[in-house]
Each structure stands twice: as C-alpha cells, then as structure tokens.
Write an enzyme that holds these catalytic residues in place. Structure first.
Site, mmCIF file in Angstrom:
data_model
loop_
_atom_site.group_PDB
_atom_site.id
_atom_site.type_symbol
_atom_site.label_atom_id
_atom_site.label_comp_id
_atom_site.label_asym_id
_atom_site.label_seq_id
_atom_site.Cartn_x
_atom_site.Cartn_y
_atom_site.Cartn_z
ATOM 1 N N HIS A 53 41.414 28.445 44.538
ATOM 2 C CA HIS A 53 41.699 28.383 43.499
ATOM 3 C C HIS A 53 41.991 29.637 42.653
ATOM 4 O O HIS A 53 41.945 30.954 43.295
ATOM 5 C CB HIS A 53 40.015 27.634 42.262
ATOM 6 C CG HIS A 53 38.678 29.347 42.320
ATOM 7 N ND1 HIS A 53 38.606 30.031 42.081
ATOM 8 C CD2 HIS A 53 37.889 29.164 43.009
ATOM 9 C CE1 HIS A 53 37.439 30.470 41.996
ATOM 10 N NE2 HIS A 53 36.998 29.956 42.875
ATOM 11 N N HIS A 97 30.409 36.813 41.558
ATOM 12 C CA HIS A 97 30.585 36.139 40.270
ATOM 13 C C HIS A 97 30.582 37.519 39.484
ATOM 14 O O HIS A 97 29.426 37.803 38.767
ATOM 15 C CB HIS A 97 29.743 35.299 39.940
ATOM 16 C CG HIS A 97 29.814 33.782 39.664
ATOM 17 N ND1 HIS A 97 29.157 32.843 39.509
ATOM 18 C CD2 HIS A 97 31.309 33.497 40.735
ATOM 19 C CE1 HIS A 97 29.936 31.849 39.490
ATOM 20 N NE2 HIS A 97 30.984 32.391 40.870
ATOM 21 N N GLU A 111 38.591 26.778 38.169
ATOM 22 C CA GLU A 111 38.028 26.411 39.017
ATOM 23 C C GLU A 111 35.975 26.798 38.221
ATOM 24 O O GLU A 111 35.131 26.332 38.326
ATOM 25 C CB GLU A 111 37.488 26.731 39.855
ATOM 26 C CG GLU A 111 36.785 26.105 41.084
ATOM 27 C CD GLU A 111 35.650 26.737 41.774
ATOM 28 O OE1 GLU A 111 34.355 25.895 42.077
ATOM 29 O OE2 GLU A 111 35.203 27.957 40.656
ATOM 30 N N GLU A 112 36.193 27.993 37.395
ATOM 31 C CA GLU A 112 34.775 28.412 37.332
ATOM 32 C C GLU A 112 34.114 28.074 36.473
ATOM 33 O O GLU A 112 32.881 28.197 35.900
ATOM 34 C CB GLU A 112 35.030 29.590 37.168
ATOM 35 C CG GLU A 112 35.566 30.315 38.723
ATOM 36 C CD GLU A 112 33.972 30.664 39.546
ATOM 37 O OE1 GLU A 112 33.169 30.900 39.595
ATOM 38 O OE2 GLU A 112 34.632 31.442 40.652
#
Lengths: 498, 498
Positions: free
Chosen positions: A297, A450, A343-344
């Site tokens: 991604h 993250h 995607e996140e």
C-alpha cells in the site's frame, strides 16, 4: 539477465560480506555471477527463479531508490491527502518508465481524517508534557480541550467490566503491554483495545480514551493506528500514549496520587475525499488472463514518512516485478502489482476498512476467478523467514521447487497455514483467491510501526534485497507455469492439529 | 554495616547473575557476606572501601528509588520552574530523613527560560511535519511564525565562511553529525555549533537557525541544549532538528529542490526567577572542616523527566554518601553532597552558565581551600569504566589502594588527566580544588541526552549500582585519611606525552 549482474560491484561486495546473509545464499550468489548459456537448453522455471533471487541479492537497485524517492518526494501519505495523490501519480509514471503494461490509476471515494494539532499535559499532581497521538478517526476535543482524572485499567477486559457510569467525567486508560514476538502475535493480542477502547470508554461514561501505545519500544513516541467507528462515529476523543508516559501515569497512581490530564485535538474528517489504487502488469505470454497479484500500500500514517509501512512493501513488490519484467521472455501468466490506497484508515460505513482492497475486489470482481495467487508485503524491511503456501500446493512439485529456491535465503516452510495474508488482499482472498505469505521477521517492526519514527533511515538495504529476492523467485515459479493453486483444497487454510 | 547485607536477597542474586558484573566483583561480593569481626582489629580504609563497594553491588536500594521518586513526583525540572523548586524541597527533606547533617537549600537568582509551544512544518516542495526542539534560551518567533528557504551547511565552519549577507531572509542549517564515542569526544566536537550557530546565522542575515540534533540516535526526537547569549541576547530563533528530519531536508536538497520551512515558537524568559543548590553533609569525625565534595544536578531539560540527566547522578551521589553515613563510624573528613540547580541553561550575563556551580563557589569561597577533592556524576546511568585522579596522587599508596578497590568493578586507570570534571564543580576546580573523575561509558548516552526520551525506563539498575559502588569506595578512601590531593602538583592536570 546479465544486466542484473553488471551493475554496482561495490554494493554486491557489501551484501556478500553481510554476516546476516545466510552462508549458502552467498555461495549461490557467487555461482550466479558465472556466465549462463541462454542459447543452449531452455532453463527451467526453477533455474530462472534462482537467477532472479541471486540478481536481487547482488544489489538490484530498484527497491531502495523507490522507497527513498517515495518517502523523500512525498513524505507522509495519509489516505486522501495531496501527498498520497501525488505519490500515486508519481508511482504510475515510474511504473510506465520501468516498462510495465496496463499502468493506470483507479480512484475511489473515502472519508479522510486529518490529525490537525494535538497536545497533552499532565496537570496534577505535577505539570509535565505528555507524548500522545490521536488514534485514526478520533474526533476532536472541544476547542478549549478537555480535562479529566485518569482511571487506569490493565486491560480492555477490565475496562469492559467496570461498573456502568463509573467513569462519568473521567478519562479511561488501558495500559496493556505489547509483547515482542517474531510473528506479530503480540501486536494482534494488544490491538483489540485500539479498536474497541473508545466505544467501551464512552459506554461507561468516560469523556476520552487513552491507550498505552500498541508497540514494543520504550521511546517518547506514540503509536497511532485506526480505531473503529460504531454507528458511524467514534464516540470520544481517543489517543495513544507513549510507553514511558503510560508508565509515568501508572507510577503516579501507585504513589496514591490521581493523575489529571488535559487533552487537545483539532482532528477533522472529510467525507468527500478520494484515494486510489495504482495498477501495473507484466502481461503474460501464454495465459495473460491469469493473474498473480502482488500487493502493498502507498498510503501511510501522517507522522512519519511511511518508509517501513509500507514504502518498503511497495518497493519490494515493484522491484521483484521489475526483475521479472527485464527477463528475456515473459512469464506465461500476468504478474500484476497493485499499490493500494487507503489501507490504514477505517471507514464509517460497511465494509468499514481497508478500502483500497475492497475497491479493487469490487472493480475486478469478474477477474477474481482468474487471480491464481495473491501475496502482500506489509511488514517492514526485515527479512522474510517463513513461507506459507496455499493448502492445495503445500506438498508436491511446486512446494519442492519453492523450497529449493527459497531455503538459501533463510526461509522456513510454515508447518501450518496462517489465516492472515494482509489487509489489502483480504477481500480478494475472501472471494476465493488463494493467498501466499512470505512472513517477515516482526521482532523489531512494532518498535517503529505507526510512529513518527517510520522514516527512511530505518530501512536495511540488505534485508530489503532479501525480500525482493524471495518475492521475485516465488512469483516467477507461480507465474511461469499452469498450476492451479485452488484445485486441491480451500483457499483459506484450516487450522490443523499439528 | 551488616544492615547492607541483610536486605533484598532476590535483588542480590540478580546482580550476581548479571553477566555485565565483572567476575571478580561477584567473588568479592560473596566474600563480603561473611561475618566480619569488627571488634578484632580496626579495618583499614581500603577494607571498608571494599565493603562499601560490595554493599552497593549487592543491591542497596537508595539509588533507584531516589531517581524513580524524583522523576515520578516532579517530572521535568527546568531551572527556575515550580517542579525544580519542589524537587529541591523534597530532596532536602529526604536527605534529612536519611540522616545527613547540615541539610539546607541555598537560593540564587537566575534568568529562566520556558519553551512554550513550538512546531515546524516543511511546506515546500511537500508538506510534512518536522520534529524540532527550540534550543535553550532561543527567543520566540513572531506570533504568526516565520518562513524561509533552508540553506544547509555541512559544518559550522562552512556557515562561518558564507559570504556576508548571503543568508538574508533565509534559514541557516548546520547538518554536522555527532560521532558515537565511548568518552563523549563526538559530542564535544559537535556541540560548538549549538552555542555559536545562532550568532553566526544572524551575522550572515539569516532569520533563524536550524541544527541537526547533537546526538547519536536516529529517532524523531530532537536534542535540545543551551545555546549562548551574545551581548545579552540570542539573536535569532534557534532549533534542533531530529536526525531523520535533517536527513530528509538534505535528500530534498540533493534532488535539486529547495526545502522551505515554517517555524513557530512561543518561548519566553523570566529575568526574576530563582534556582537553588541543596547541600547535605556527613560531618567528619576528626577534620570536619575538610570537605570531599560529591556533585550532581537536580535541574533537567523540560521535555523528558531528567532521569539520566541528571536524576541518576543525584541518585548515585546520595546513595554513595548514604552507604558511608550508615557505617558504624564516620570518616575523618566531611563528605558533602551538593545537588546543584540550574546546570543546564545559560545566563545572559557573566559568568554566563552553570549557575548553581558558580553560586556554590561564590558562597563557599572561604571554604574552598579546605575542599580536598571534588567529583561529579553527570553522564547518565551506564557503568564507570575509567578513573582519573589528581596528578598529585596519580601514583603512590592512594592510587594503589584505589586501583585494588575499583579494578574489580571494571574500572581502568586513565593514562592521562582529563580537563573536564563536570560543569557543576568546574568553578570550584578553577579556584584550585583538586578534581577526580569516574568516567562513565558514554557510548549510548547521547542517544537520549537532552531529548524527551530521558525517562526512568532508560535507567539500568545494575549499572546504576556499579556507579554507586565506585563513588562510595573512592569517597571513603579520600575522606577517611589525611592525604593532601593538591600537594604534589597543579589542580588541573597538564597533558602528558604518554
């Protein structure tokens, strides 16, 4: 093929001397430098797979320069942002320049989320700045911020068990630790509180939710990540707290004091945003309608530059496919790289998340029966250590061939199938496409995952190349043949007793 | 003495099993568990020094609980802040409770500095948040922030050599790397740009100054630290940039783009603040007017909680002195612990910095001729590896005794004197007090130094205890005797050719 071997001799020496490279891989790579008689007898798929592997290990330059440019030119790429859009345009242009076929962008609508400004301060019993990051999709606080005493729960289950209304006017905190594991099981065990915490906090009357970061480091860096919508909204502002800050609050509570915290966030939503998938093919020579799908991604979280999540994944898949593209002949089947968007972040409506993956599965529904295999790279930059094949081919000639090609890279064969092939390919796999997993070593991944620390300097070139080698070799074996990966069993492996 | 050995058997086992503890130290510690016949023959100072060492290694609990409480109860302790004042009051009360004599606080005026809010954003060629920290004493930006193109210089010397006026309206950046070294020489080589950079930037017309953090890590954490006043002011806003951010700007420039940055800071000064030194003695039995001075500082930077800079230093010195305090008899000389205030920030007027140290030297000027030796602990939590004695006693019975007691801790004897004994004791040493240094391993110290990451979780208990052991033993040797450390040479050692 020889073009692979001519380039960058100095780099090759470095990789060859790297003690992390398995001994046998180095020996095989040295053999690969010998001249090959292409004209003599047609090489087998396994021979070519081995050559692709060795070319990648010798320092093929696509992967690192891809992730370096992507993260330097576009920085953070949150879903729906200008940076994400521009990165997708750049990626498409670069894939065309690299010689891929059918390069195009497929756009889809999303609700985007922006962090804005945020801050946190311990205000009693002492004053101290706290390091936080709003969880993805967290609503903002009031403009003046909010304040409350913090009630600390060791686990999400303990928060769920709190008496109704007992957190009225307070800030609920879950202090669960993330266990460091090689396979990411520690993350999976901890991350549930990130999704359900805000809802549970609100259900007990809390005005905000704090989570000890789902991460294995001990830095003043908070790990964001998406929470989830309940009935179309996230009910209270929700933040991850850096591990040392969570421990500070726990120690203050252990001294008999009540930590009181002020929180501020100006996060916002944009219901009219869009994201996009970037698609690029190497058209198959004999059965172009049959597709081996390589996924990663392009979007990222907003505080770092998405180097290991998932800049390296896109680099690995592009570089692996480019090695195949540059062979003197094409594989029988089409190799497709999809660089997914969004995607996140979660979405407020069904199917709620992983929207690039859903958009692809929707738009390509008619093609999915011809997707012969799908794999995803989305676990950073560390080396592949384990292969999981579809159950239909877990034993037999294909598995034997894959084993011979991948063992020199230090790859084990998983003894049982894993259910998780990655968020981007999950919708396709749920629709019946067989999944393959090359598991990366996640021991250190969740130190950085993250956080703002997800930047290019964390990328290990030698391990990046090992990933490219594994994917290039495995993809060739799957694409230059006619094996039906779904013929002998279910697409999603069932747990065994082994 | 025996009270040391009775406590916390489990802890002792952990230390004894710690592979970092030198083998001989473990053996000696086991011997120390044997009953001692105090009544028989009076133990020599060296015997008692060895017992103090072994008691510390066995897990004396003062040091860790001191740094844990200090950082938990008071968090960051910037000079002149309420947190610093309250920490000093707590420390004085605690020192009284521990049985020290003459415990008191000596207050002195300072100009304090507060960070306020700050932020930085790359705004061209892309948008990206940057991780910065204003350097100590940096003035604020205008309320609307400031913006400029960034001109990157590899070193301070290159900035100095820029043509006059060539940086008009721009932001000057020095991108110098900090070399990782065991003795901190890499820090010393890099830190000059932090002091002189703002002045040089302004002198060339720049509107702000950016410095690649003086630090050895690769995290999104900026290393603050004091800059210096020129003619009573810091001429332009000045910020440290996290290492990955500095590298991102360098890569953008290498792509032929000009990074443009927006900076904001609401930093402020308070010319009417005060700080304080906390003083505590173990009064000498025979020559109480003679003082062995143990120094560390209570103030800290504002983003972390000052655990390793210098919470551990205060813990080490207090714990070492407490071991001595609890002996059945007192040393001949007075052992004085001074926990200094305002070590970190510069002052606008002469003598400009290290104000707690200057205040002490001024207030105790008449006593300084009777200060027989001064040592400071201000390099974190890692183990002592080297001893530097005053030249007067670098050879002879004292050195031989110190060597026998400290060698089992893994301490080398420095082959030549070091000029730097620490900022707090520097004014006293310049006034003629002999300095002693127990150098700590600084290999990892500058990963964390002056960042928000300076928190309790970074403290290694076993290494902390080794520091306590070294200081307790050495202090006893110096205090329970009549050796004149200045009698045979200059107080500040001269370089030798050795």
């Amino acid at each position: 093929m020889r073009a692979f071997f001519a380039q960058d001799g100095e780099r090759s020496v470095r990789v060859a001397n790297d003690s992390r490279a398995p001994r046998r891989a180095r020996a095989v790579w040295l053999l690969a430098l010998m001249p090959l008689a292409w004209g003599a007898a047609p090489p087998t798929p396994e021979t070519i797979a081995g050559q692709l592997r060795d070319a990648a290990l010798a320092g093929h330059d696509v992967a690192y320069s891809w992730v370096s440019e992507l993260t330097t030119r576009f920085g953070p790429r949150p879903a729906g942002s200008d940076n994400e859009h521009r990165a997708a345009e750049w990626a498409a242009a670069r894939l065309k320049a690299l010689g891929f076929d059918n390069v195009h962008i497929e756009t889809f609508p999303i609700t985007a989320w922006s962090r804005g400004s945020e801050s946190a301060q311990l205000i009693a019993p002492i004053s101290q700045p706290l390091v936080i990051a709003a969880l993805g999709e967290s609503p903002p606080t009031p403009a003046a911020g909010l304040e409350g005493d913090v009630v600390i729960f060791p686990t999400l289950a303990a928060l769920k068990a709190a008496p109704a209304g007992s957190l009225s006017g307070k800030i609920a905190m879950v202090a669960n630790r993330t266990v460091r594991t090689q396979d990411g099981a520690g993350y999976s065990a901890a991350v549930g509180a990130r999704g359900d915490g805000p809802h549970e906090a609100a259900a007990h009357g809390a005005i905000a939710f704090l989570l000890r970061s789902v991460g294995t480091d001990s830095h003043r860096l908070a790990h964001t990540g998406t929470t989830r919508y309940t009935d179309g909204r996230v009910p209270v502002p929700a933040f991850a707290l850096a591990a040392p800050d969570a421990e500070q609050l726990e120690r203050i509570a252990a001294l008999g004091e009540t930590p009181r915290v002020r929180l501020f966030s100006s996060a916002s939503y944009d219901a009219n945003a869009h994201s996009q998938n970037v698609i690029a093919d190497i058209k198959g020579a004999k059965r172009p309608q049959e597709i081996v799908l390589l996924a990663a991604h392009l979007d990222s979280w907003d505080q770092g530059t998405g180097a290991i999540d998932d800049g390296t994944g896109t680099a690995i898949m592009v570089a692996a496919a480019k090695l195949i593209r540059d062979l003197p002949h094409r594989p029988q089947r089409t190799v497709r790289v999809v660089l997914f968007g969004s995607e996140e972040i979660a979405q407020p409506n069904a199917p709620f998340g992983d929207f690039g993956g859903h958009s692809y599965a929707d738009k390509h529904l008619a093609e999915l029966p011809n997707h012969v295999l799908a794999g995803e790279s989305d676990l950073g930059t560390e080396r592949v250590y384990s292969l999981t094949l579809p159950p239909a081919v877990a034993k037999g000639d294909f598995a034997d061939s894959a084993r011979r090609v991948l063992t020199p890279l230090g790859v084990l064969f998983a003894r049982r199938g894993e259910g998780d092939f990655g968020a981007d390919v999950e919708p396709a796999i749920k629709a019946g496409v067989p999944g393959v997993a090359l598991a990366q070593d996640a021991t250190r991944y969740f130190d950085i995952h993250h956080t703002s620390d997800d930047t290019l300097d964390k990328v290990d070139r030698a391990q990046l190349d090992q990933n490219v080698a594994a994917w290039a070799a495995l993809t060739w074996l799957a694409a230059d043949g006619d094996l039906d990966f779904r013929s002998h069993g279910a697409a999603i492996p069932e747990p065994s007793d082994e």
